[in-house]
Write a protein that holds these residues in place. Sequence first.
Motif, PDB file in Angstrom:
ATOM      1  N   UNK A 269      -8.232-122.036 -61.288  1.00 35.12           N
ATOM      2  CA  UNK A 269      -7.275-122.744 -60.441  1.00 35.12           C
ATOM      3  C   UNK A 269      -7.981-123.566 -59.363  1.00 35.12           C
ATOM      4  N   UNK A 270      -9.305-123.588 -59.447  1.00 33.93           N
ATOM      5  CA  UNK A 270     -10.075-124.288 -58.420  1.00 33.93           C
ATOM      6  C   UNK A 270     -10.761-125.530 -58.979  1.00 33.93           C
ATOM      7  N   UNK A 271     -10.793-126.581 -58.123  1.00 30.22           N
ATOM      8  CA  UNK A 271     -11.539-127.793 -58.464  1.00 30.22           C
ATOM      9  C   UNK A 271     -11.268-128.277 -59.873  1.00 30.22           C
ATOM     10  N   UNK A 272     -12.359-128.607 -60.561  1.00 29.76           N
ATOM     11  CA  UNK A 272     -12.195-129.113 -61.930  1.00 29.76           C
ATOM     12  C   UNK A 272     -12.428-128.013 -62.961  1.00 29.76           C
ATOM     13  N   UNK A 273     -12.352-126.760 -62.495  1.00 30.84           N
ATOM     14  CA  UNK A 273     -12.689-125.663 -63.399  1.00 30.84           C
ATOM     15  C   UNK A 273     -11.578-125.330 -64.403  1.00 30.84           C
ATOM     16  N   UNK A 274     -10.337-125.704 -64.035  1.00 29.20           N
ATOM     17  CA  UNK A 274      -9.214-125.389 -64.941  1.00 29.20           C
ATOM     18  C   UNK A 274      -9.433-125.920 -66.341  1.00 29.20           C
ATOM     19  N   UNK A 275      -9.616-127.254 -66.471  1.00 25.06           N
ATOM     20  CA  UNK A 275      -9.839-127.799 -67.818  1.00 25.06           C
ATOM     21  C   UNK A 275     -11.080-127.217 -68.475  1.00 25.06           C
ATOM     22  N   UNK A 276     -12.090-126.927 -67.623  1.00 25.13           N
ATOM     23  CA  UNK A 276     -13.313-126.412 -68.220  1.00 25.13           C
ATOM     24  C   UNK A 276     -13.106-125.014 -68.799  1.00 25.13           C
ATOM     25  N   UNK A 277     -12.352-124.195 -68.043  1.00 19.86           N
ATOM     26  CA  UNK A 277     -12.071-122.839 -68.554  1.00 19.86           C
ATOM     27  C   UNK A 277     -11.274-122.943 -69.854  1.00 19.86           C
ATOM     28  N   UNK A 278     -10.302-123.867 -69.820  1.00 16.84           N
ATOM     29  CA  UNK A 278      -9.488-124.070 -71.023  1.00 16.84           C
ATOM     30  C   UNK A 278     -10.378-124.530 -72.185  1.00 16.84           C
ATOM     31  N   UNK A 279     -11.252-125.452 -71.842  1.00 20.45           N
ATOM     32  CA  UNK A 279     -12.201-125.949 -72.847  1.00 20.45           C
ATOM     33  C   UNK A 279     -13.045-124.799 -73.375  1.00 20.45           C
ATOM     34  N   UNK A 280     -13.498-123.989 -72.405  1.00 18.84           N
ATOM     35  CA  UNK A 280     -14.333-122.849 -72.786  1.00 18.84           C
ATOM     36  C   UNK A 280     -13.609-121.908 -73.720  1.00 18.84           C
ATOM     37  N   UNK A 281     -12.346-121.650 -73.375  1.00 20.06           N
ATOM     38  CA  UNK A 281     -11.591-120.691 -74.188  1.00 20.06           C
ATOM     39  C   UNK A 281     -11.197-121.280 -75.535  1.00 20.06           C
ATOM     40  N   UNK A 282     -10.635-122.485 -75.477  1.00 22.88           N
ATOM     41  CA  UNK A 282     -10.088-123.081 -76.691  1.00 22.88           C
ATOM     42  C   UNK A 282     -11.169-123.721 -77.545  1.00 22.88           C
ATOM     43  N   UNK A 283     -11.977-124.562 -76.909  1.00 19.91           N
ATOM     44  CA  UNK A 283     -12.931-125.337 -77.701  1.00 19.91           C
ATOM     45  C   UNK A 283     -14.095-124.519 -78.213  1.00 19.91           C
ATOM     46  N   UNK A 284     -14.487-123.522 -77.421  1.00 18.24           N
ATOM     47  CA  UNK A 284     -15.564-122.658 -77.946  1.00 18.24           C
ATOM     48  C   UNK A 284     -15.070-122.003 -79.230  1.00 18.24           C
ATOM     49  N   UNK A 285     -13.800-121.585 -79.177  1.00 18.88           N
ATOM     50  CA  UNK A 285     -13.199-120.995 -80.387  1.00 18.88           C
ATOM     51  C   UNK A 285     -13.109-122.022 -81.499  1.00 18.88           C
ATOM     52  N   UNK A 286     -12.678-123.263 -81.143  1.00 19.19           N
ATOM     53  CA  UNK A 286     -12.535-124.317 -82.157  1.00 19.19           C
ATOM     54  C   UNK A 286     -13.878-124.686 -82.778  1.00 19.19           C
ATOM     55  N   UNK A 287     -14.870-124.838 -81.875  1.00 15.20           N
ATOM     56  CA  UNK A 287     -16.197-125.232 -82.377  1.00 15.20           C
ATOM     57  C   UNK A 287     -16.701-124.179 -83.366  1.00 15.20           C
ATOM     58  N   UNK A 288     -16.566-122.921 -82.952  1.00 15.78           N
ATOM     59  CA  UNK A 288     -16.995-121.840 -83.850  1.00 15.78           C
ATOM     60  C   UNK A 288     -16.170-121.867 -85.128  1.00 15.78           C
TER      61      UNK A 288
END
Lengths: 424, 234
Positions: A269-288
């Motif tokens: 919920x801070x700074x630009x971390x929201x999209x990054x966390x989402x990216x981390x959760x979703x895209x790491x899964x997608x990439x794998x």
Amino acid sequence: MIRFLIKGLIRDKSRSRLPVIVVTLGVMLTVAMHAYVKGFMGETLEMNATFSYGHVKVMTRAYAEEAELLPNDLALLEVSTLNEELSERFPAMEWAPRIRFGGLIDVPDEQGETRAQGPAVGLALDLLSEDSNEIQRLGLPRALIRGGLPKERGEALISEAFSQRLLIEPGDDITLIGVSMNGSMVMHNFRVAGTLLFGMDILDRGTLILDIEDARLALDMPDAAGEIVGFLPGGFYDDATARHTADAFNAAYQSDPDEFAPLMKALSQQGSMGPYVQFGQVWAGYISLVFVVAMALVLWNAGLLGGLRRYGEIGVRLAMGEEKGHVYRTMIYESVCIGIAGSVIGTALGLFVAWLLQEYGINVEGLMEGASLMFPTTIRARITPPAYYIGFIPGLAATVIGTALSGIGIFRRQTSQLFKELEA
Amino acid sequence: MNGTSEIIQIQGLVKRFPMGKGEFTALRGITLTFGKGEFAGLVGPSGSGKTTLLNIIGSLDVPTEGWVNVLGNSIGTLSAKEAAQLRKESIGFIFQSYNLLQVHTVYENVEFPLLLLKHNGSQRRRMVMDALEWVGLVDKEKSKPPQLSGGECQRVAIARAMVKRPPLVLADEPTANLDAANSHHILKTMETLNRELHTTLLFATHDDKVIGYLRRMIYLLDGRVDRDETVRKD
């Protein structure tokens, strides 16, 4: 019969060695890639949590609105009481008050005249309390290049690049010129205890690290702190838990209209971390997932071709009187053997590659110059429990499914048709 | 016919294959019988229906119409499992291109039908060595097909077809890939085995070298029996 089939499997390199090599390579890449993506995402997230955002962070509402500007005039007061409340309500978490500030470092010569100056980004945290975990959390002993860690009040750490630019040695005195909590200009002298190299461009540019009590004294912030960062048990960020913690804390202050009332925010919920966390959760899964699917298709195809290539042999076996079901089952058993062998070897090799990447990483410093988000300059893999079994999805399942599908083709063909193809 | 008991009876056999939107009729009302110990051939040009008839007799295919009985089994009504059982126990196949398992030794190729029949090790050893002796390849038992000549490969195929001593062996153009000397050698071997083991040998061929050895020739033309000649009787 089993011996006969095993002999055939071992001797026919295109039926055993080649598929095992293909499966091994596919699985190795899958495992290493999975660990690398996990490592990159996880390390970047934890690094940002450790140095800046915490897993959760408590600030005043007013401070939270302008947090990127480090508005210490809007800092939390009576921090020790708030810290006690946090420790009481969330005892499994670790809480650490911090002050982030900006300032100018002035380096005097022997006559006390300014020899060099440079802008610094300051971070004040509890370096001297025995029960503080901040030194270990930030990895300061590992990052220390010259000198030592502060042992008493009035000592500071600066980044190695900064010290070289300003020609500062451990033991030299420096002056921090900054702004107090009340908006007045302040100057405070510190002795440089040591220099640090974090391996992150954003931190290595011009960081000054102080003990929080020294910063309170210098910035006129008694029992105050810009923020209190909290870290979840286990040391890994979990967005759901962090958000749940923040919601539970904020509920108690919901009816308080004061803009200086504390507000807790999760990292996402801070700074630009929201999209990054989402990216981390979703895209790491997608990439794998994409990688796993791509490898599955390759191995599926290999299984399919392996089966189709054996039309001739299968035709002969059917002519000799072997039942279609038996032929089909032996093909599946063979693919299971190949899948297991390839998956085990591939997982072992993949884990080895991942371990190397975890230990040594890949230096991407050149790509991170000027980055505002904290990225590690050395990207390392992280071996997580799924790394031990994820390779079996393409390695075993896809190989067996590919063989099963090619086998169905054989199964459905008229025996005489197989014969025609066999003779062709 | 040589007057011995009938092991193959074919009555009004018709075989049609789907072709595009229509059908192609490969066999048109074949009626034949074959007795035990025959050395007979289905002779005719390409497309006359020889291989189709051989496939049906070998339970690799089924009739569209008519009735085919092989060794007491009605081919049209056999399940896939029963057809496999018939092939496993009672029918040997010899192919034009040998179709040996390339990674297995001569011994293992010949042994394979016995593994399906679940014979024990010592029994298999004896039967395989007997079969290799029939075809004169005892010294090649450890060789693999790529190390053999075409004639030797076909002799291995004969040993494989004969090792279980089936009452019926079907040979589809067995000499098509062989030179004259090897063809005669192969045919003499098959003739000897026919005589000594009383195996019925049924060829599909248009090779004059094979025709010269046959004791009965059934000429097929456009899916029909054109002539059925008994050339020579022992």
